[in-house]
Design a protein around this motif. Structure first.
Motif, short mmCIF file in Angstrom:
data_model
loop_
_atom_site.label_atom_id
_atom_site.label_comp_id
_atom_site.label_asym_id
_atom_site.label_seq_id
_atom_site.Cartn_x
_atom_site.Cartn_y
_atom_site.Cartn_z
N ALA A 28 4.43 37.55 27.98
CA ALA A 28 4.38 36.41 27.06
C ALA A 28 5.73 36.19 26.40
CB ALA A 28 3.30 36.65 26.00
N LEU A 29 6.39 37.27 26.02
CA LEU A 29 7.72 37.15 25.41
C LEU A 29 8.74 36.65 26.43
CD1 LEU A 29 7.76 40.41 23.26
CD2 LEU A 29 7.16 38.08 22.56
N ASP A 30 8.63 37.14 27.67
CA ASP A 30 9.54 36.66 28.72
C ASP A 30 9.35 35.18 28.97
OD1 ASP A 30 11.43 37.29 31.08
OD2 ASP A 30 9.73 36.28 32.05
N ALA A 31 8.10 34.72 28.93
CA ALA A 31 7.82 33.31 29.17
C ALA A 31 8.50 32.43 28.15
CB ALA A 31 6.31 33.07 29.15
N VAL A 32 8.40 32.80 26.88
CA VAL A 32 9.04 32.00 25.83
C VAL A 32 10.55 32.06 25.97
CG1 VAL A 32 9.28 31.64 23.35
CG2 VAL A 32 7.09 32.35 24.29
N SER A 33 11.09 33.23 26.30
CA SER A 33 12.52 33.35 26.52
C SER A 33 12.98 32.43 27.65
CB SER A 33 12.88 34.80 26.86
OG SER A 33 14.25 34.95 27.10
N CYS A 34 12.17 32.32 28.70
CA CYS A 34 12.49 31.41 29.81
C CYS A 34 12.54 29.96 29.34
CB CYS A 34 11.46 31.54 30.92
SG CYS A 34 11.60 33.04 31.89
N LEU A 35 11.65 29.60 28.41
CA LEU A 35 11.62 28.23 27.91
C LEU A 35 12.76 27.94 26.94
CD1 LEU A 35 7.78 27.71 27.45
CD2 LEU A 35 9.25 27.08 29.38
N VAL A 36 13.43 28.99 26.48
CA VAL A 36 14.65 28.83 25.69
C VAL A 36 15.86 28.70 26.61
CG1 VAL A 36 16.19 29.90 24.00
CG2 VAL A 36 13.71 30.06 23.70
N TRP A 37 16.00 29.68 27.51
CA TRP A 37 17.22 29.77 28.32
C TRP A 37 17.22 28.84 29.52
CZ3 TRP A 37 21.42 31.67 26.43
CH2 TRP A 37 21.34 32.60 25.38
N GLY A 38 16.05 28.55 30.09
CA GLY A 38 16.01 27.65 31.23
C GLY A 38 16.63 26.30 30.92
#
Length: 296
Positions: free
Chosen positions: A261-271
C-alpha cells in the motif's frame, strides 16, 4: 539537472589515476534525472563502471554493501568495488555478466531459472550483514519507519488518491506497527527485474545497484517484485522463493500487503513527477488489487 554525457574532468582524472590508463567513456545512465553511470573501457578491452551516487547516504550504503556483504553472492554475481571516492560520491565497479532481466526477452523456463537463482542470491545477501548493535536496532525499527512515512506519501500524492484509498493506506500502515517481530536481514532495497542480471551465455544471475541496501526486515526486499512482476506470474514468485529457501510466514505476507500500500502511493507520487507511466500504472494497479482483496 540533466545527465552529463561525460564525467566531470576531475572525476575522470580520478578514475584514470585509479585504473592507471585512459579509458574510452560511454554513457550508461538509466533514463532518469539523477542517474550518472559510465562504462569505462581500457585499451586492453577490460571494462569497468563509474557510478556517481545521487546522495551521500546512497553512496555510503552501496559502499558498505560492496565491501562487506555482496561478495557472499559469489564471483560474477555482484559488482566488485575497485575503488571509491567520498569526495566525488563515486564508485568504480567491475561489470556483472549479462543484462537486466527487465531488458531481456526470455522463454518462461529461462525466466523461472533466473528468478530461482535470484532468490538464492538474495538469501545469501540477507544472511551476509552483521546484525549486531545499532544495526539490529535499525532493522527492528524498519517497519515502524515505513509506517511513519505514510502521511508524507499521502500528502504528496494529493488528489491522486481517493478518500477511500487514503483510509485503506492509513489502516494498512498502522497495522505494520502491531506485527510481531519478523525475520531481519541485510536487504538489497531495490530488488526487482531492473537490477536482477541474467547471462544467457553463462546461465547465471546476479544483482547490481546496492545504493538502497540496509538492515531491515527481510520481507521488505520482496515488495517491488510482488507489486510488479509477480502480479501476473505466480510461477516466478514460486521459483524465487524456492531459490530463497523458504516461503513467507503468514505475518510476513501480511506485512507485504501493508508495505505494498505504501509502495502504491509512492508510485503515484513519483510516476507523475518523473513522467513515468509504468510506475504510475503500478501504483494504481496495486491499490486496485488491495481494494479487491486480490493482493497475495
Amino acid at each position: 539537472m540533466t545527465n552529463p554525457i561525460t564525467p566531470a574532468p576531475d572525476l575522470l582524472a580520478w578514475a584514470n589515476r585509479t585504473l592507471g590508463a585512459r579509458p574510452s567513456v560511454q554513457d550508461a545512465s538509466h533514463p532518469r534525472e539523477d542517474s550518472r553511470v559510465w562504462q569505462l573501457t581500457l585499451p586492453s578491452d577490460i571494462r569497468f563502471y563509474l557510478k556517481v551516487s545521487p546522495r551521500p547516504l546512497m553512496y555510503e550504503r552501496e559502499t558498505l554493501a560492496l565491501r562487506h556483504a555482496a561478495s557472499a553472492l559469489g564471483a560474477g554475481r555482484a559488482p566488485q568495488l575497485r575503488a571509491s571516492s567520498a569526495e566525488h560520491l563515486a564508485l568504480l565497479l567491475t561489470p556483472v555478466p549479462g543484462r537486466p532481466l527487465k531488458q531481456l526477452t526470455l522463454t518462461p523456463a529461462e525466466e523461472v531459472r533466473a528468478h530461482r537463482q535470484g532468490g538464492t542470491l538474495l538469501a545469501r545477501l540477507h544472511a551476509a550483514g552483521d546484525l549486531s548493535g545499532p544495526r539490529r536496532a535499525e532493522a527492528e525499527q524498519s517497519l515502524q519507519a515505513a509506517a511513519d512515512g505514510a502521511d508524507d506519501h499521502l500528502r504528496k500524492a494529493g488528489g491522486r488518491v481517493s478518500a477511500a484509498e487514503e483510509k485503506l493506506v492509513r489502516d494498512l500502515a498502522e497495522q505494520l506497527r502491531t506485527l510481531p517481530p519478523l525475520p531481519l536481514a541485510f536487504i538489497h532495497g531495490d530488488a526487482w527485474d531492473r537490477n536482477l542480471m541474467w547471462s544467457k551465455a553463462q546461465n547465471q544471475a546476479g544483482w547490481i545497484d546496492f545504493e538502497r541496501s540496509r538492515f531491515a526486515t527481510a520481507v521488505q526486499d520482496f515488495v517491488l517484485m510482488a507489486c510488479a512482476t509477480w502480479a501476473d506470474r505466480p510461477d516466478l514468485r514460486a521459483a524465487f522463493l524456492q531459490g530463497y529457501g523458504r516461503d513467507l510466514t503468514p505475518e510476513e505476507q501480511h506485512a507485504l500487503k501493508c508495505l505494498a500500500a505504501l509502495d502504491a502511493v509512492s508510485c503515484l507520487v513519483w510516476g507523475p513527477k518523473l513522467d513515468d507511466r509504468h510506475v504510475t500504472a503500478r501504483g494504481r494497479r496495486t491499490l486496485g488489487r488491495l481494494k479487491e482483496g486480490a493482493f497475495a
